[in-house]
Design an enzyme around this catalytic site. Structure first.
Site, short mmCIF file in Angstrom:
data_model
loop_
_atom_site.label_atom_id
_atom_site.label_comp_id
_atom_site.label_asym_id
_atom_site.label_seq_id
_atom_site.Cartn_x
_atom_site.Cartn_y
_atom_site.Cartn_z
N HIS A 4 0.83 -1.20 0.00
CA HIS A 4 0.00 0.00 0.00
C HIS A 4 0.88 1.26 0.00
O HIS A 4 0.69 2.15 -0.83
CB HIS A 4 -0.91 -0.04 1.24
N GLU A 5 1.83 1.31 0.90
CA GLU A 5 2.71 2.49 0.99
C GLU A 5 3.56 2.65 -0.27
O GLU A 5 3.76 3.75 -0.77
CB GLU A 5 3.61 2.39 2.22
N HIS A 35 1.61 4.19 -3.03
CA HIS A 35 1.57 5.65 -2.85
C HIS A 35 2.84 6.27 -3.43
O HIS A 35 2.79 7.20 -4.22
CB HIS A 35 1.50 6.03 -1.37
N HIS A 62 -6.75 8.04 -1.66
CA HIS A 62 -7.37 6.73 -1.41
C HIS A 62 -8.70 6.63 -2.12
O HIS A 62 -9.39 7.63 -2.30
CB HIS A 62 -7.59 6.52 0.09
#
Ligand SMILES: *[C@@H]1O[C@H](CO)[C@@H](O)[C@H](O)[C@H]1NC(C)=O
Ligand SMILES: *[C@@H]1O[C@H](CO)[C@@H](O)[C@H](O)[C@H]1NC(C)=O
Ligand SMILES: *[C@@H]1O[C@H](CO)[C@@H](O)[C@H](O)[C@H]1NC(C)=O
Ligand SMILES: *[C@@H]1O[C@H](CO)[C@@H](O)[C@H](O)[C@H]1NC(C)=O
Ligand SMILES: *[C@@H]1O[C@H](CO)[C@@H](O)[C@H](O)[C@H]1NC(C)=O
Ligand SMILES: *[C@@H]1O[C@H](CO)[C@@H](O)[C@H](O)[C@H]1NC(C)=O
Length: 722
Positions: free
Chosen positions: A241-242, A245, A320
């Protein structure tokens, strides 16, 4: 981009942007140094062909805490856990994203606003805007608290008013075989301290000349890496997830996305996208790029409708997906554990639309939430109306939508008042044997906890004395109040979308999706969920076609017979649902917009008819073209629709003759000829369009080729002219 663990709530929330905003994004500089000092990698033919993204990780020990924050004496364990997770996440992304490989070693840029105190201010001098005075306090470059080694950085120089520079630091050797450099810190930062629930956060720090992220940092808050509540898969998923980003899925980076002509290579002839986000008439922020819109429309079963994908409301920027719509996606703000999280097709579509990556779409994991639920799905105004069983009302007990867990109907800040069954705090996992009853314990609902168990809504109960079997359930006091709640039972897939269930002491019983069944030995009912269990990606298959067409100028009719299971008869409601299912398959098959199709219907003898015309505002090819294209594809590959536990297939023998055509056979022959012509014509048009685009795309060279020193931040910050 902070990943928060809301302790006790079993949800992990990712804050964002705050981190990215605190970091300046550096792009490669113009020629700060004469080309004989700078290393300039050669470009070979074919070097732009995308190759799997090579993410290199570099562990930076914190000078301050130095891994010293170590209450359990297990700091090294935390670090190795983090590094193992980063490696696994990076390896996974290699199979998903590809980029034109960075040629030669990857070298990061220095920020002139950091090392330089003043620049030459006279435009007529040769060294205009070059560094004339160094900043004596310059401590090198860092990225989200990670000090970047000089070996990874370009050099810098001091320039006299005229003449050659004095080299202060030469270019480092750089990092070989790398397209993205990820610095990893394990620390107990003030951010970790302020928000004890943060697991990790990340930011991107450097971009290449086409704005693709080149380097970033992920910071793990040390105490969570040694916590038993997160296992390796959870940390890998949180890392992914990070990392996503930092690779471009960020409110700060959306505006830098590129529009690239599709071709064998990515990142060529791209222009900055005109529009990436917009607000709709209700103020909802949407990501509106084409692949994302198409992918969401496909997911909701409304192909052809141009939807933007809603983003969570998080201040001026958002990084998100809106959780009401895309629950379970890796890029929603609330992270629900690895098992309930998917690297979904809509997120991959976003990476395609960034223009920086070639995406392997077959690596996408299907998102169950909202699948095929239509345009109204997930709106604040509809989620409480009971129109979708993904949402619930009240506060009862049921099943989480993936049916792996029991759940209680509840909400959270990102659901904005909508409610869904969320896993219970304790013992909600049906697939965990440990949650089961000890031998001999009372098990009135016949539950079985097992890796193959799933949650079913039921009010089954077995608490009957032998003599009770003759009595009506309502006469047994403790049976009266049995409410429908989630229970764990064994399941076994029999075919696509079909399964059977077993309770403690019962035989296997077939569980037709959408129906309620009884179980021998138990009172009450068990509800078999539709479209949730035993799903595979395939939803249509092949046998042989039957169709007939009537072509008038603008109004077309598509009509074909279907073969269903023997002795099948359609109820009115079933007919409507089947009609809808066939129409959705047809729309998917044609890759067309829904707006072409009108008044679909089906007769009891399974003849499906739909009218086709193109209303104003409906975008796409002429209705004639679409009609012919559909005809051709249905001849090649019949439509197979799976509904209510049975297959319905377009059938060659149920050939239909429509008004105006007495010989469907001749008609069919004719349509084949038309289609062949059509294909050739489309091919020719494609070529013309491609050539036109190629000519139009030749633009002026990008600003970084200019000889002036350009601050990558667009302003000179602390630098003054002399
Ligand atoms: C694309 O993804 C699929 C599924 O994960 C994988 O099997 C395949 O190897 C990937 N292709 C490439 C080129 O990485
Ligand atoms: C992590 O936990 C999940 C379920 O909680 C389990 O399926 C998975 O196998 C575990 N992974 C590891 C590496 O322990
Ligand atoms: C990019 O533009 C060049 C010329 O401007 C052209 O030769 C090339 O084919 C284009 N590439 C793509 C992928 O369109
Ligand atoms: C969950 O389990 C813990 C320990 O077993 C217990 O203290 C707690 O009360 C339980 N919570 C609920 C909601 O049952
Ligand atoms: C189970 O639920 C069904 C439907 O709600 C109801 O008709 C039935 O009476 C209930 N049975 C028991 C044993 O509670
Ligand atoms: C439906 O079709 C699939 C693929 O052709 C087949 O495997 C399956 O057995 C069929 N199901 C029924 C109920 O006919």
């Amino acid at each position: 981009m902070l990943l928060l663990l809301l302790l006790g709530a079993a949800t992990r929330r990712c804050l964002h942007d705050e981190t990215q905003k605190s970091v300046s994004l550096l792009r490669p500089p113009s020629s700060q140094l004469p080309s004989n000092i700078r290393s300039s990698p050669l470009t070979f033919p074919g070097s732009r062909d995308p190759q799997p993204l090579r993410i290199q990780t570099c562990h930076i020990r914190d000078p301050v805490s130095g891994g010293a924050w170590d209450p359990e004496g297990d700091g090294m364990g935390g670090e190795s856990r983090a590094l193992a997770a980063v490696r696994e996440a990076a390896q996974r992304l290699q199979g998903v994203l590809a980029v034109p490989p960075v040629q030669g070693p990857l070298l990061l840029s220095r920020d002139p606003a950091q090392y330089c105190h003043a620049v030459w201010g006279d435009p007529d001098t040769p060294n205009y805007h070059r560094c004339s005075l160094l900043n004596p306090g310059y401590k090198g470059e860092s990225c989200l608290g990670a000090k970047i080694p000089d070996a990874h950085l370009r050099g810098y120089a001091l320039w006299p008013e005229q003449g050659p520079p004095q080299l202060i630091q030469p270019d480092g050797p750089g990092v070989q075989n790398t397209d993205f450099l990820l610095y990893v810190r394990v620390a107990h930062t003030s951010k970790c301290h302020r928000e004890p629930s943060i697991i990790a956060y990340a930011a991107c720090c450097q971009l290449d000349s086409e704005d693709r992220p080149l380097a970033g940092t992920i910071v793990y808050c040390a105490q969570h890496l040694t916590s038993p509540s997160l296992n390796h898969s959870d940390i890998v998923m949180a890392t992914l997830h990070e990392l996503l980003h930092a690779l471009g899925f960020s409110g700060q980076l959306f505006k830098k996305w590129r529009d690239c002509p599709s071709g064998p290579s990515v990142g060529e002839n791209c222009s900055t996208r005109q529009q990436v986000t917009r607000r709709d008439e209700w103020g909802q922020l949407l990501l509106t790029t084409p692949t994302v819109s198409h992918s969401l429309a496909k997911h909701l079963g409304v192909l052809g409708v141009s939807l933007g994908a809603p983003l969570e409301e998080e201040g001026p920027l958002s990084s998100h997906w809106e959780a009401r719509l895309l629950q379970g996606s890796i890029m929603t703000a609330v992270f629900d554990g690895a098992q309930r999280t998917r690297l979904d097709p809509i997120t991959l579509a976003a990476f395609k639309d960034s223009g920086w990556y070639q995406v392997n779409h077959s690596a996408a994991e299907e998102l169950l939430w909202g699948h095929g639920s239509g345009l109204e799905f997930g709106l604040v105004t509809t989620c409480g109306s009971g129109s979708s069983d993904f949402f619930c009302t009240g506060s009862g007990l049921g099943c989480h939508y993936l049916h792996l867990d029991k759940g209680s109907c509840s909400s959270d800040p990102v659901l904005e008042g909508c409610r869904m069954y969320k896993p219970l705090a304790n013992r909600s996992e049906c697939w965990k044997k440990e949650n089961g009853f000890p031998p001999g314990a009372e098990n009135p609902h016949g539950e079985i906890y097992h890796s193959q168990s799933r949650c079913f809504l039921s009010n089954l109960t077995s608490q009957l004395l032998p003599g009770d079997k003759v009595r009506h359930p309502s006469q047994i006091p403790h049976l009266k109040e049995e409410e429908l709640t989630g229970h764990c039972y064994l399941h076994q897939c029999t075919e696509r979308g079909a399964y059977k269930v077993q309770l403690e002491g019962s035989p296997w019983v077939s569980c037709p999706p959408g129906k309620a069944i009884q179980i021998p030995g138990y009172y009450g009912l068990l509800f078999c969920p539709r479209g949730r269990l035993c799903q595979t990606n395939e939803d249509t298959d092949v046998t042989s076609p039957s169709m007939s067409l009537s072509t008038q100028d603008l109004l077309f009719r598509l009509s074909f017979g279907l073969a269903g299971p023997p002795g099948h008869s359609l109820g009115k409601e079933e007919g409507q649902e089947l009609t809808e299912a066939i129409l959705q398959s047809l729309v998917r098959r044609g890759g067309a917009r829904r707006c072409y199709f009108h008044s679909p219907s089906i007769t009891t003898s399974l003849v499906f008819t739909v009218h086709m015309w193109k209303p104003p505002g409906c975008q796409g090819p002429s209705v004639g073209m679409l009609h012919r294209a559909l005809t051709l594809t249905l001849q090649k590959k019949p439509l197979e629709v799976y509904y209510g536990g049975a297959n319905f297939t377009t059938e060659y023998s149920k050939f239909l003759v429509t008004s105006g055509h007495n010989s469907s056979m001749t008609h069919l022959g004719l349509s084949v000829v038309l289609c062949l012509m059509l294909l050739i014509l489309v091919g020719a048009l494609g070529t013309v369009a491609y050539q036109k685009r190629a000519t139009l795309q030749v633009g002026p060279s990008a600003p970084y080729h200019s000889s002036e020193l350009q601050s990558p931040r667009g302003s000179f910050g602390g630098i003054r002219e002399v």
